[in-house]
Design an enzyme around this catalytic site. Structure first.
Site, mmCIF file in Angstrom:
data_model
loop_
_atom_site.group_PDB
_atom_site.id
_atom_site.type_symbol
_atom_site.label_atom_id
_atom_site.label_comp_id
_atom_site.label_asym_id
_atom_site.label_seq_id
_atom_site.Cartn_x
_atom_site.Cartn_y
_atom_site.Cartn_z
ATOM 1 N N GLN A 45 0.826 -1.203 0.000
ATOM 2 C CA GLN A 45 0.000 0.000 0.000
ATOM 3 C C GLN A 45 0.865 1.260 0.000
ATOM 4 O O GLN A 45 2.064 1.214 0.239
ATOM 5 C CB GLN A 45 -0.917 -0.004 1.237
ATOM 6 C CG GLN A 45 -0.161 -0.182 2.555
ATOM 7 C CD GLN A 45 -1.004 -0.787 3.666
ATOM 8 O OE1 GLN A 45 -2.230 -0.723 3.645
ATOM 9 N NE2 GLN A 45 -0.357 -1.383 4.661
ATOM 10 N N GLU A 120 0.403 -8.576 11.176
ATOM 11 C CA GLU A 120 0.331 -7.383 10.320
ATOM 12 C C GLU A 120 0.991 -7.732 8.996
ATOM 13 O O GLU A 120 2.154 -8.144 8.970
ATOM 14 C CB GLU A 120 1.044 -6.221 11.017
ATOM 15 C CG GLU A 120 1.404 -5.035 10.136
ATOM 16 C CD GLU A 120 0.190 -4.344 9.514
ATOM 17 O OE1 GLU A 120 -0.697 -3.923 10.274
ATOM 18 O OE2 GLU A 120 0.126 -4.245 8.271
ATOM 19 N N ASP A 151 0.085 -12.467 6.056
ATOM 20 C CA ASP A 151 -1.337 -12.285 5.776
ATOM 21 C C ASP A 151 -2.162 -12.963 6.877
ATOM 22 O O ASP A 151 -1.957 -14.157 7.159
ATOM 23 C CB ASP A 151 -1.640 -12.908 4.402
ATOM 24 C CG ASP A 151 -3.060 -12.607 3.944
ATOM 25 O OD1 ASP A 151 -3.898 -12.202 4.771
ATOM 26 O OD2 ASP A 151 -3.326 -12.784 2.738
ATOM 27 N N ASP A 169 -8.306 -5.422 13.398
ATOM 28 C CA ASP A 169 -7.946 -4.004 13.471
ATOM 29 C C ASP A 169 -7.438 -3.623 12.084
ATOM 30 O O ASP A 169 -6.256 -3.343 11.887
ATOM 31 C CB ASP A 169 -6.863 -3.843 14.550
ATOM 32 C CG ASP A 169 -6.453 -2.395 14.746
ATOM 33 O OD1 ASP A 169 -7.041 -1.510 14.108
ATOM 34 O OD2 ASP A 169 -5.516 -2.167 15.544
ATOM 35 N N THR A 171 -7.652 -2.029 7.914
ATOM 36 C CA THR A 171 -8.018 -0.904 7.068
ATOM 37 C C THR A 171 -9.406 -1.178 6.486
ATOM 38 O O THR A 171 -10.067 -2.144 6.859
ATOM 39 C CB THR A 171 -6.971 -0.724 5.946
ATOM 40 O OG1 THR A 171 -6.798 -1.989 5.296
ATOM 41 C CG2 THR A 171 -5.636 -0.278 6.517
#
Lengths: 268, 268
Positions: A45, A120, A151, A169, A171
């Site tokens: 990202q 994460e 992942d 938690d 996006t």
């Protein structure tokens, strides 16, 4: 500097630098930026950290506000403390996403929590937040915390009944987090919860995205047989009216809340 | 079209028309406008009504969002119903400001309310809201409603113990509404309340304007001997996190709430 889908951080008005987030196609939230501290295209990202006049330092992922120094505590307290207080004896926690470390920090406040696994996908988020947000990423050195940079979907695949609390938690439900909003993923999370396990997820905003919240709620309700929406003021997220969804593998989170009440300071 | 202090409604991006409100010097809220329906400099303020893509029709006074069709009900329900439920037998209501009619509409839902006096300084607000927001200004024809287009400060000057509930449904504490945030005004309102009287005021946002809220609270607390802050999500007001302050001439609004609970449909 940033020139990515949803934002135009380089829009200069006179000599001022303003960040603009499109809350919807027809609504924008804009704040003045002192300077860009970090900007990179990671493997997953666009990641930017800016210093602002109103909100302190702000983490942006794919052009959307993730955490601000001014109000991150609201989100992180609200995604953690209800679940801890619902569960009679929580010891093992899984956090999917949350690389900024704020959710880890909140769970680490409880002595009776024995294990906090953080999954994460983007190692850069963890690394840069430790550098730029040390007060948020403050519990990574805690020996109870285990960091997995992979992942979440593959991480949980071969696990079964290992956690008392699982937290999404994430996006928003597009881009790297898309798979974290599916029925299949909720089924897997249900499977890795111990008997009294509690599920929690950040759940977007009913004000601007009622369909997203409703669909998410229906999927979770179908898997767990129960689901509870709760909300909080988070002024730097779209509309400022933000939701969380929690569900219990057994029992009833709300009815059991009072009887299981705990303080962050002590043990059970 | 509008070119007034706080807003720049004519900022065209391509062929789009956007309204921008400065929530602070460093934070802006922006939404896309279909067209301007009304724009005038009244005797007291700049008044504009715009049709928008996200929020329906929006009333702007001195360049600040007052009501939107999408979420006006939140504000108007929250400024009315707690007070009605605190008071054991409310019959006489005074509303200062609130020319859009939304607060009148909410109080008029209770059959046991016998009198609703509305004191709005700006006749244009009442007139144009009846035209453009008929669903908000829907109770002006109710025979219990009396409209006074004058300054709230002079209106209450020679009154004494006439109301069960007084509501300050004002604009922000500068411009025409400045005098509605003073100790002297709160003293007068206390004097015109009957024995069980309840005071309510819209109280800005703690997130961006903590000093305004705190000073207001302290003044009201000093006059009434009690004061209670409550809040609600109003996404089109600065930060979306909005406050109200209520106080009781005698008794305790919160403790007495449950025992005096009422439904809008019926009588006491």
């Amino acid at each position: 500097m940033i020139d990515y889908d949803n934002i135009s951080i380089d829009k200069r008005l006179g000599h001022e630098l303003w960040y603009t987030e499109n809350w919807t196609d027809n609504v924008r939230f804009t704040f003045r930026v002192k300077k860009t501290l970090f900007s990179a295209r990671t493997k997953y990202q666009q990641m930017d950290i800016v210093d602002t006049f109103e909100f302190g330092k702000v983490l942006l992922l794919d052009g959307l506000v993730m955490v601000t120094e001014k109000d991150e505590w609201i989100y992180h307290e609200m995604i953690c403390h209800p679940a801890v207080n619902y569960h009679p004896h929580p010891e093992k926690v899984l956090i999917i996403g949350g690389g900024d470390g704020g959710t880890v920090r909140e769970f680490a406040k409880y002595d009776f929590i024995k294990k906090i696994d953080l999954v994460e996908i983007d190692a850069q988020v963890i690394e840069q937040c430790q550098k730029f947000f040390p007060q948020i990423a403050s519990a990574y050195a805690d020996p109870r915390v285990n960091i997995f940079t992979e992942d979440g979907i593959t991480f949980i695949h071969h696990k079964h009944c290992e956690y008392d609390i699982v937290v999404i938690d994430s996006t928003d439900p597009f881009g790297p987090a898309e798979g974290l909003f599916t029925t299949q993923f909720y089924e897997h999370l249900n499977a890795i919860l111990e008997d009294n396990g509690i599920f929690v997820a950040q759940a977007e905003s009913m004000y601007f995205f009622p369909d997203v919240v409703t669909k998410m709620y229906q999927k979770i309700q179908a898997i767990f047989g129960n689901a509870f929406l709760y909300n909080s003021f988070i002024p730097t997220y779209p509309s400022g009216f933000w939701h969380f969804i929690t569900a219990a593998k057994n029992g009833h989170p709300i009815a059991d809340l009072a009887k299981n009440k705990k303080d962050p300071a002590g043990s059970i």
